[in-house]
Every structure is written in structure tokens, then in C-alpha cells.
Design a protein around this motif. Structure first.
Motif, PDB file in Angstrom:
ATOM      1  N   LEU A   2      -6.825 -20.190  44.642  1.00 19.67           N
ATOM      2  CA  LEU A   2      -6.530 -20.959  45.834  1.00 19.67           C
ATOM      3  C   LEU A   2      -5.396 -20.311  46.607  1.00 19.67           C
ATOM      4  O   LEU A   2      -4.346 -20.005  46.060  1.00 19.67           O
ATOM      5  CB  LEU A   2      -6.157 -22.387  45.434  1.00 19.67           C
ATOM      6  CG  LEU A   2      -5.908 -23.368  46.566  1.00 19.67           C
ATOM      7  CD1 LEU A   2      -7.177 -23.551  47.381  1.00 19.67           C
ATOM      8  CD2 LEU A   2      -5.468 -24.703  46.003  1.00 19.67           C
ATOM      9  N   LEU A   8      -4.929 -27.108  54.819  1.00 21.03           N
ATOM     10  CA  LEU A   8      -6.147 -27.912  54.715  1.00 21.03           C
ATOM     11  C   LEU A   8      -5.923 -29.353  55.153  1.00 21.03           C
ATOM     12  O   LEU A   8      -6.795 -30.205  54.958  1.00 21.03           O
ATOM     13  CB  LEU A   8      -6.669 -27.891  53.268  1.00 21.03           C
ATOM     14  CG  LEU A   8      -7.074 -26.530  52.729  1.00 21.03           C
ATOM     15  CD1 LEU A   8      -7.430 -26.628  51.259  1.00 21.03           C
ATOM     16  CD2 LEU A   8      -8.237 -25.973  53.518  1.00 21.03           C
ATOM     17  N   VAL A  11      -8.729 -30.901  57.100  1.00 18.22           N
ATOM     18  CA  VAL A  11     -10.085 -30.765  56.561  1.00 18.22           C
ATOM     19  C   VAL A  11     -10.391 -31.952  55.662  1.00 18.22           C
ATOM     20  O   VAL A  11      -9.708 -32.176  54.667  1.00 18.22           O
ATOM     21  CB  VAL A  11     -10.244 -29.448  55.761  1.00 18.22           C
ATOM     22  CG1 VAL A  11     -11.659 -29.309  55.223  1.00 18.22           C
ATOM     23  CG2 VAL A  11      -9.867 -28.253  56.615  1.00 18.22           C
ATOM     24  N   PHE A  13     -11.814 -34.298  52.751  1.00 19.76           N
ATOM     25  CA  PHE A  13     -12.066 -33.988  51.349  1.00 19.76           C
ATOM     26  C   PHE A  13     -13.509 -33.553  51.116  1.00 19.76           C
ATOM     27  O   PHE A  13     -13.769 -32.594  50.407  1.00 19.76           O
ATOM     28  CB  PHE A  13     -11.735 -35.213  50.482  1.00 19.76           C
ATOM     29  CG  PHE A  13     -12.016 -35.003  49.020  1.00 19.76           C
ATOM     30  CD1 PHE A  13     -11.131 -34.298  48.229  1.00 19.76           C
ATOM     31  CD2 PHE A  13     -13.178 -35.499  48.442  1.00 19.76           C
ATOM     32  CE1 PHE A  13     -11.385 -34.085  46.885  1.00 19.76           C
ATOM     33  CE2 PHE A  13     -13.446 -35.306  47.103  1.00 19.76           C
ATOM     34  CZ  PHE A  13     -12.547 -34.598  46.321  1.00 19.76           C
ATOM     35  N   GLU A  15     -15.553 -32.006  52.875  1.00 17.15           N
ATOM     36  CA  GLU A  15     -15.880 -30.682  53.401  1.00 17.15           C
ATOM     37  C   GLU A  15     -15.156 -29.551  52.675  1.00 17.15           C
ATOM     38  O   GLU A  15     -15.431 -28.383  52.932  1.00 17.15           O
ATOM     39  CB  GLU A  15     -15.566 -30.629  54.896  1.00 17.15           C
ATOM     40  CG  GLU A  15     -16.455 -31.552  55.709  1.00 17.15           C
ATOM     41  CD  GLU A  15     -16.134 -31.520  57.187  1.00 17.15           C
ATOM     42  OE1 GLU A  15     -15.464 -30.576  57.638  1.00 17.15           O
ATOM     43  OE2 GLU A  15     -16.555 -32.456  57.887  1.00 17.15           O
ATOM     44  N   ARG A  16     -14.271 -29.891  51.774  1.00 17.19           N
ATOM     45  CA  ARG A  16     -13.547 -28.864  51.027  1.00 17.19           C
ATOM     46  C   ARG A  16     -14.393 -28.355  49.871  1.00 17.19           C
ATOM     47  O   ARG A  16     -15.333 -29.001  49.433  1.00 17.19           O
ATOM     48  CB  ARG A  16     -12.232 -29.421  50.490  1.00 17.19           C
ATOM     49  CG  ARG A  16     -11.280 -29.796  51.584  1.00 17.19           C
ATOM     50  CD  ARG A  16      -9.982 -30.279  51.028  1.00 17.19           C
ATOM     51  NE  ARG A  16      -9.141 -30.809  52.088  1.00 17.19           N
ATOM     52  CZ  ARG A  16      -7.913 -31.224  51.903  1.00 17.19           C
ATOM     53  NH1 ARG A  16      -7.367 -31.181  50.700  1.00 17.19           N
ATOM     54  NH2 ARG A  16      -7.214 -31.696  52.909  1.00 17.19           N
ATOM     55  N   SER A  17     -14.023 -27.208  49.373  1.00 22.06           N
ATOM     56  CA  SER A  17     -14.720 -26.591  48.249  1.00 22.06           C
ATOM     57  C   SER A  17     -13.701 -26.293  47.168  1.00 22.06           C
ATOM     58  O   SER A  17     -12.594 -25.825  47.456  1.00 22.06           O
ATOM     59  CB  SER A  17     -15.381 -25.298  48.727  1.00 22.06           C
ATOM     60  OG  SER A  17     -16.059 -24.681  47.686  1.00 22.06           O
ATOM     61  N   PHE A  18     -14.078 -26.585  45.913  1.00 22.22           N
ATOM     62  CA  PHE A  18     -13.152 -26.436  44.795  1.00 22.22           C
ATOM     63  C   PHE A  18     -13.763 -25.576  43.702  1.00 22.22           C
ATOM     64  O   PHE A  18     -14.969 -25.619  43.474  1.00 22.22           O
ATOM     65  CB  PHE A  18     -12.823 -27.815  44.204  1.00 22.22           C
ATOM     66  CG  PHE A  18     -12.262 -28.770  45.206  1.00 22.22           C
ATOM     67  CD1 PHE A  18     -10.906 -28.779  45.495  1.00 22.22           C
ATOM     68  CD2 PHE A  18     -13.093 -29.659  45.873  1.00 22.22           C
ATOM     69  CE1 PHE A  18     -10.388 -29.665  46.433  1.00 22.22           C
ATOM     70  CE2 PHE A  18     -12.592 -30.545  46.810  1.00 22.22           C
ATOM     71  CZ  PHE A  18     -11.228 -30.546  47.094  1.00 22.22           C
ATOM     72  N   ARG A  53     -18.597 -23.073  42.647  1.00 26.04           N
ATOM     73  CA  ARG A  53     -17.844 -23.947  43.545  1.00 26.04           C
ATOM     74  C   ARG A  53     -18.469 -25.328  43.595  1.00 26.04           C
ATOM     75  O   ARG A  53     -19.679 -25.471  43.461  1.00 26.04           O
ATOM     76  CB  ARG A  53     -17.807 -23.370  44.965  1.00 26.04           C
ATOM     77  CG  ARG A  53     -17.362 -21.918  45.072  1.00 26.04           C
ATOM     78  CD  ARG A  53     -15.928 -21.703  44.736  1.00 26.04           C
ATOM     79  NE  ARG A  53     -15.063 -22.332  45.718  1.00 26.04           N
ATOM     80  CZ  ARG A  53     -13.752 -22.441  45.567  1.00 26.04           C
ATOM     81  NH1 ARG A  53     -13.157 -21.978  44.503  1.00 26.04           N
ATOM     82  NH2 ARG A  53     -13.026 -23.028  46.484  1.00 26.04           N
ATOM     83  N   THR A  55     -18.274 -28.919  45.988  1.00 23.94           N
ATOM     84  CA  THR A  55     -17.744 -29.494  47.224  1.00 23.94           C
ATOM     85  C   THR A  55     -17.137 -30.871  46.963  1.00 23.94           C
ATOM     86  O   THR A  55     -17.474 -31.539  45.984  1.00 23.94           O
ATOM     87  CB  THR A  55     -18.839 -29.652  48.291  1.00 23.94           C
ATOM     88  OG1 THR A  55     -19.820 -30.575  47.813  1.00 23.94           O
ATOM     89  CG2 THR A  55     -19.481 -28.314  48.644  1.00 23.94           C
ATOM     90  N   GLY A  56     -16.265 -31.275  47.857  1.00 23.55           N
ATOM     91  CA  GLY A  56     -15.698 -32.608  47.769  1.00 23.55           C
ATOM     92  C   GLY A  56     -16.789 -33.669  47.858  1.00 23.55           C
ATOM     93  O   GLY A  56     -16.725 -34.696  47.192  1.00 23.55           O
TER      94      GLY A  56
END
Length: 77
Positions: A2, A8, A11, A13, A15-18, A53, A55-56
């Protein structure tokens, strides 16, 4: 890894990528358990190069499915 220099704040949650490690922290489970959930299809993910990955949106849907399952079990009891 990260990049902590990326802002962020704006942005959402969903639409985020983890990464798997971050997803595990968010869910409060182990990385192994995240991979198990991905393997069974309970948690949607995608591959980006060599990284897995999540996504949220996928995390939110997974939690909602657990809540619905728990609610159904409570009503059945």
C-alpha cells in the motif's frame, strides 16, 4: 504494498481495492481464512498481476451474507 502517499479520503469504501492481508484485517480473520473464502466463492476477488485483490464492495457483500445467514438461523431457532 500500500502506497501511504495516496489520498483515498474521497474514494468510497466500495470502490477501493485491498490485498488479502488488508482484507483479513478488515474482516478480523486470518489470511488463510480469506483465501478459503475466496476458494469457495463466498468472497469475490480478482488477480492483478501476481496479487490477489478484494474490493470493498466484495467485502461488504460478504459481511451482508454472513449477517443474513445469522438472521435466518436466529429466526429458525
Amino acid at each position: 504494498m500500500l502506497d501511504h502517499n495516496v489520498d483515498l479520503a474521497g474514494v468510497p469504501f466500495e470502490e477501493r481495492s485491498f490485498g488479502v492481508k488488508e482484507a483479513a484485517k478488515i474482516l478480523g480473520i486470518s489470511r488463510t481464512r480469506v483465501f478459503e473464502k475466496i476458494g469457495t466463492g463466498a468472497l469475490k476477488s480478482y488477480k492483478d498481476g501476481g496479487s490477489r485483490r478484494v474490493t470493498g464492495k466484495a467485502l461488504k457483500l460478504y459481511r451482508e451474507s454472513l449477517e443474513a445467514e445469522a438472521e435466518a438461523e436466529a429466526q429458525a431457532a
